[in-house]
Design a protein around this motif. Structure first.
Motif, PDB file in Angstrom:
ATOM      1  N   LEU A  95     -52.799 -44.833 -29.064  1.00 19.44           N
ATOM      2  CA  LEU A  95     -52.505 -43.411 -29.012  1.00 19.44           C
ATOM      3  C   LEU A  95     -52.523 -42.847 -27.602  1.00 19.44           C
ATOM      4  CD1 LEU A  95     -54.500 -42.005 -32.041  1.00 19.44           C
ATOM      5  CD2 LEU A  95     -52.052 -41.923 -31.713  1.00 19.44           C
ATOM      6  N   GLU A  96     -53.334 -43.424 -26.744  1.00 14.21           N
ATOM      7  CA  GLU A  96     -53.420 -42.918 -25.374  1.00 14.21           C
ATOM      8  C   GLU A  96     -52.070 -42.922 -24.673  1.00 14.21           C
ATOM      9  OE1 GLU A  96     -57.605 -43.531 -23.288  1.00 14.21           O
ATOM     10  OE2 GLU A  96     -56.726 -45.431 -23.948  1.00 14.21           O
ATOM     11  N   GLU A  97     -51.165 -43.811 -25.093  1.00 14.36           N
ATOM     12  CA  GLU A  97     -49.856 -43.891 -24.458  1.00 14.36           C
ATOM     13  C   GLU A  97     -49.068 -42.600 -24.627  1.00 14.36           C
ATOM     14  OE1 GLU A  97     -47.840 -47.226 -26.122  1.00 14.36           O
ATOM     15  OE2 GLU A  97     -49.481 -48.635 -25.722  1.00 14.36           O
ATOM     16  N   HIS A 129     -46.426 -52.874 -44.568  1.00 11.19           N
ATOM     17  CA  HIS A 129     -46.197 -53.127 -43.151  1.00 11.19           C
ATOM     18  C   HIS A 129     -45.155 -52.136 -42.637  1.00 11.19           C
ATOM     19  CE1 HIS A 129     -48.418 -56.873 -43.671  1.00 11.19           C
ATOM     20  NE2 HIS A 129     -47.669 -57.109 -44.737  1.00 11.19           N
ATOM     21  N   PHE A 130     -45.601 -51.184 -41.826  1.00 14.64           N
ATOM     22  CA  PHE A 130     -44.723 -50.124 -41.349  1.00 14.64           C
ATOM     23  C   PHE A 130     -44.439 -50.253 -39.853  1.00 14.64           C
ATOM     24  CE2 PHE A 130     -47.198 -47.931 -44.781  1.00 14.64           C
ATOM     25  CZ  PHE A 130     -46.138 -47.765 -45.666  1.00 14.64           C
ATOM     26  N   ARG A 131     -43.252 -49.794 -39.465  1.00 15.75           N
ATOM     27  CA  ARG A 131     -42.968 -49.512 -38.060  1.00 15.75           C
ATOM     28  C   ARG A 131     -42.212 -48.186 -38.003  1.00 15.75           C
ATOM     29  NH1 ARG A 131     -42.771 -51.382 -32.999  1.00 15.75           N
ATOM     30  NH2 ARG A 131     -41.413 -50.178 -31.645  1.00 15.75           N
ATOM     31  N   GLY A 132     -42.696 -47.278 -37.165  1.00 15.56           N
ATOM     32  CA  GLY A 132     -42.051 -45.982 -37.027  1.00 15.56           C
ATOM     33  C   GLY A 132     -41.853 -45.603 -35.580  1.00 15.56           C
ATOM     34  N   ASN A 133     -40.666 -45.117 -35.257  1.00 15.77           N
ATOM     35  CA  ASN A 133     -40.360 -44.609 -33.919  1.00 15.77           C
ATOM     36  C   ASN A 133     -39.976 -43.139 -34.023  1.00 15.77           C
ATOM     37  OD1 ASN A 133     -40.625 -47.234 -32.946  1.00 15.77           O
ATOM     38  ND2 ASN A 133     -38.424 -47.600 -32.888  1.00 15.77           N
ATOM     39  N   ILE A 182     -43.760 -43.657 -29.585  1.00 19.32           N
ATOM     40  CA  ILE A 182     -42.787 -42.742 -28.992  1.00 19.32           C
ATOM     41  C   ILE A 182     -41.722 -43.617 -28.372  1.00 19.32           C
ATOM     42  CG2 ILE A 182     -42.340 -41.090 -27.168  1.00 19.32           C
ATOM     43  CD1 ILE A 182     -44.959 -39.914 -27.495  1.00 19.32           C
ATOM     44  N   GLU A 183     -40.619 -43.724 -29.058  1.00 24.72           N
ATOM     45  CA  GLU A 183     -39.538 -44.597 -28.579  1.00 24.72           C
ATOM     46  C   GLU A 183     -38.186 -44.001 -28.953  1.00 24.72           C
ATOM     47  OE1 GLU A 183     -39.641 -47.177 -26.755  1.00 24.72           O
ATOM     48  OE2 GLU A 183     -41.639 -48.072 -26.953  1.00 24.72           O
ATOM     49  N   TYR A 208     -34.831 -49.189 -27.770  1.00 22.94           N
ATOM     50  CA  TYR A 208     -35.967 -50.098 -27.924  1.00 22.94           C
ATOM     51  C   TYR A 208     -35.474 -51.532 -28.153  1.00 22.94           C
ATOM     52  CZ  TYR A 208     -40.484 -51.874 -29.433  1.00 22.94           C
ATOM     53  OH  TYR A 208     -41.650 -52.590 -29.532  1.00 22.94           O
ATOM     54  N   GLU A 209     -35.907 -52.427 -27.291  1.00 23.48           N
ATOM     55  CA  GLU A 209     -35.462 -53.826 -27.366  1.00 23.48           C
ATOM     56  C   GLU A 209     -36.339 -54.588 -28.353  1.00 23.48           C
ATOM     57  OE1 GLU A 209     -35.270 -55.502 -23.491  1.00 23.48           O
ATOM     58  OE2 GLU A 209     -33.806 -54.060 -22.738  1.00 23.48           O
ATOM     59  N   ASP A 210     -35.846 -54.684 -29.555  1.00 27.70           N
ATOM     60  CA  ASP A 210     -36.585 -55.316 -30.637  1.00 27.70           C
ATOM     61  C   ASP A 210     -35.588 -56.102 -31.481  1.00 27.70           C
ATOM     62  OD1 ASP A 210     -38.088 -56.010 -32.802  1.00 27.70           O
ATOM     63  OD2 ASP A 210     -38.326 -53.979 -33.581  1.00 27.70           O
ATOM     64  N   ASN A 211     -35.755 -57.407 -31.539  1.00 29.16           N
ATOM     65  CA  ASN A 211     -34.821 -58.247 -32.290  1.00 29.16           C
ATOM     66  C   ASN A 211     -35.183 -58.377 -33.765  1.00 29.16           C
ATOM     67  OD1 ASN A 211     -33.228 -58.849 -30.009  1.00 29.16           O
ATOM     68  ND2 ASN A 211     -34.705 -60.421 -29.359  1.00 29.16           N
TER      69      ASN A 211
END
Length: 623
Positions: free
Chosen positions: A97-99, A197-201, A227-228, A233-236
């Motif tokens: 979160l600090e990012e 399993h989540f991923r959120g931008n 935050i992207e 975002y480079e994600d394959n």
């Protein structure tokens, strides 16, 4: 109302009294900062025998220390906790979160207000018992501030979409524009004890903050919330289930994105649809809320997208939603696309959620409104509200139009094709004449010489308007009331004179320019520019000039965008002679009128083409 809900509302009420807070969005943002801090504080040593001092004591120590060093400047969350807490091994998510929390400063100035809020927070346990109350806070913020609706989708709608798509623990679930994280929350509720399993931008630090608090309160890990810019975002990785209420409108800068997005440079919804197709795993499922324009837009890029949906993916269902479902954020009508990364079926199942009521913030969509849709979805049953359309007929149309209205009860759809074509031919002649006129106007050459370069500050005074409550606005009054994006009502008094330039101050359209030839009332969401020397500056010319500069580019703000008077004052403009300013202003008026006339004819022609296309399809393909 339960006690914790009442206390959250009290926190918001106190925060809004502070001079550094302007609206419900900023108040919710600041409350969320405090809630997420207390969440990590309460859980930092939950498994140890150490007893922590009250949260208020630690926070005030850091807050007062910062004020003594920096006056009234804002502080970030990183200034609050000492290193022993931040370095605790249970704080992986906090380090994540600090990012982005460093991007959202704490902006409450009054130490008295801070002390009262912290006292209330000491009495609140920030855990899953607070989840429903925080939901209510998000809904209240959305209803109070139009722009915050960009981050929030109605719970009843999300719940229905999750129920029919049936997420499970084996899937990798992705939302490229997660907002408040509602799709993740409803998915986790559905599967209960299984962890998903989540991923959120999200591009907005504010959205990531609100979403993170929402997820934490629902027992969901936030390690993969970022935050992207999803397009950069480079994600394959590929994902098994993609949800999103996609943003729509124009991207701020298309040049930073890869060539694969350039066909949709004026459309975020087109870019998000393309992105979803690229990220969907084999046999994966996608559920996207999109504006209806994407279903029928006739530009080549959108036709190509729809062709890919129909031929490379299995677009199996489309849910047409009632107008007003996203109010107060937008009145744009939207639909939901359901498609899989698998071989296409022969037809598309349409369901039209037509309701016998108006949808708005006072009468929102409810879970019961989706009952029939949910019951018919899996078997794709035909009913009074649902029907099947053959994909071959859509593909044969060559426009690949996916916007097909609910057929009537008649067995066949009858219309006079020859008459509609004749009408379009007539409109085509008018359109050609309007295009010719537009090019005649634009081809004129007005020479401009001996210009002065002046700053806005040297030409006039910039002033913010005065607040008016909604109850004070009149349907009919003596004077128009200008807000951040034009006239919002009327009032019986004026606080600005005639011939004044108006600049939108806050919101998505901040920096937009209006000009009033009569006295008016200006709210605190806009700025007036009053010319000092009207014998040297022709105000309508200056309004045209500022409109062409696209002042929205000067906007700042992580939560709600705004333009500052300081930046506006520094703008440099070119001033020819007064007579030349008048001549140019008249020319600009003529140019805008020619464009407006052309836009209306183009819109009417486009609607006619779409209607003809729909009628041809309905006549041929309804099963």
């Amino acid at each position: 109302m339960n006690k914790s809900n009442n206390k959250l509302n009290k926190i918001i009420d106190y925060i809004r009294k502070d001079n550094g807070i302007n609206n419900a969005i900023e108040a919710t943002e600041q409350a969320s900062l405090l809630l997420i801090l207390k969440y990590f504080y309460d859980n930092s040593f939950s498994n140890t025998i150490d007893k922590l001092p009250p949260f208020s004591k630690v926070f005030l120590k850091g807050y007062k220390s910062h004020q003594s060093r920096n006056g009234t400047g804002y502080l970030t969350l990183n200034n609050i906790f000492d290193e022993r807490i931040k370095s605790n091994s249970s704080f992986r998510s906090f380090k994540k979160l600090e990012e982005f929390l460093a991007l959202v400063p704490f902006r409450v100035h009054s130490i008295k207000i801070v002390e009262v809020i912290l006292h209330i927070l000491d009495e609140i346990q920030v855990d899953e018992s607070l989840a429903d109350d925080y939901d209510n806070l998000i809904v209240s913020m959305t209803n109070s501030s139009i722009s915050s609706g960009a981050f929030h989708t109605p719970i009843a709608l999300v719940s229905a979409l999750v129920k029919v798509s049936k997420p499970n623990k084996m899937q990798r679930i992705y939302d490229p524009a997660m907002g408040t994280g509602r799709f993740f929350v409803e998915s986790q509720k559905l599967v209960k004890d299984d962890f998903l399993h989540f991923r959120g931008n999200d591009l907005s630090a504010f959205a990531c903050l609100i979403g993170s608090v929402n997820l934490l309160l629902n027992g969901i890990c936030i390690d993969n919330i970022n935050i992207e810019d999803s397009f950069l975002y480079e994600d394959n990785k590929k994902y098994d289930l993609i949800y999103s209420g996609v943003p729509f409108g124009k991207p701020s800068d298309i040049s930073k994105y890869g060539h694969e997005y350039h066909d949709y440079k004026n459309s975020l919804e087109g870019m998000f649809l393309k992105h979803t197709m690229d990220k969907l795993a084999l046999e994966g499922k996608a559920v996207l809320i999109v504006p209806d324009g994407l279903l029928s837009n006739m530009t080549n890029g959108f036709k190509d997208l729809r062709y890919q949906l129909l031929t490379h993916f299995n677009l199996h269902s489309i849910l047409s939603l009632p107008s007003g479902i996203l109010l107060p954020y937008t009145s744009v009508k939207v639909s939901v696309l359901f498609f899989d990364n698998s071989p296409p079926d022969e037809d598309v199942w349409y369901y039209d959620l037509a309701l016998n009521k108006n949808i708005n913030k006072r009468t929102p969509i409810k879970e019961d409104d989706f009952s029939e849709f949910i019951s018919l979805f899996e078997k794709r049953e035909v009913s009074e509200r649902s029907y099947l359309v053959n994909k071959k007929s859509i593909l044969n149309d060559r426009l690949f139009n996916l916007s097909i209205p609910l057929p009537t009860n008649e067995e066949t759809i009858k219309f006079d094709k020859a008459q509609e074509i004749a009408q379009l031919n007539s409109e085509n002649l008018k359109l050609f004449s309007s295009i010719t006129n537009y090019f005649d106007v634009t081809s004129r050459d007005i020479k401009v010489e001996n210009t002065d370069i002046r700053t806005i500050k040297s030409l006039g005074n910039l002033k913010t308007g005065n607040n008016l409550t909604k109850s004070e606005l009149l349907g009919n009054g003596s004077f128009p009331v200008y807000g951040g994006n034009g006239i919002i009502g009327y009032y019986d008094k004026a606080n600005r004179d005639e011939n004044t330039i108006i600049i939108g101050k806050v919101g998505l359209y901040c920096g937009n320019i209006h000009f009033s030839e009569e006295p008016f009332w200006l709210t605190n969401n806009a700025i007036s520019l009053e010319i000092q020397d009207t014998s040297r500056v022709f105000a309508p010319y200056l309004a045209h000039l500022l409109r062409g500069l696209d002042l929205n580019k000067l906007s700042t703000g992580a939560v709600q965008k705004f333009v500052s008077i300081k930046k506006l004052n520094d703008i440099e403009v070119s001033l020819p002679s007064y007579e030349k300013q008048v001549e140019l202003s008249n020319y600009f008026n003529e140019l805008e009128q020619a464009k407006s006339s052309l836009d209306k004819l183009l819109s009417s022609f486009n609607e006619g083409i779409s209607l003809l296309n729909k009628n041809i399809i309905l006549e041929k393909v309804i099963n």
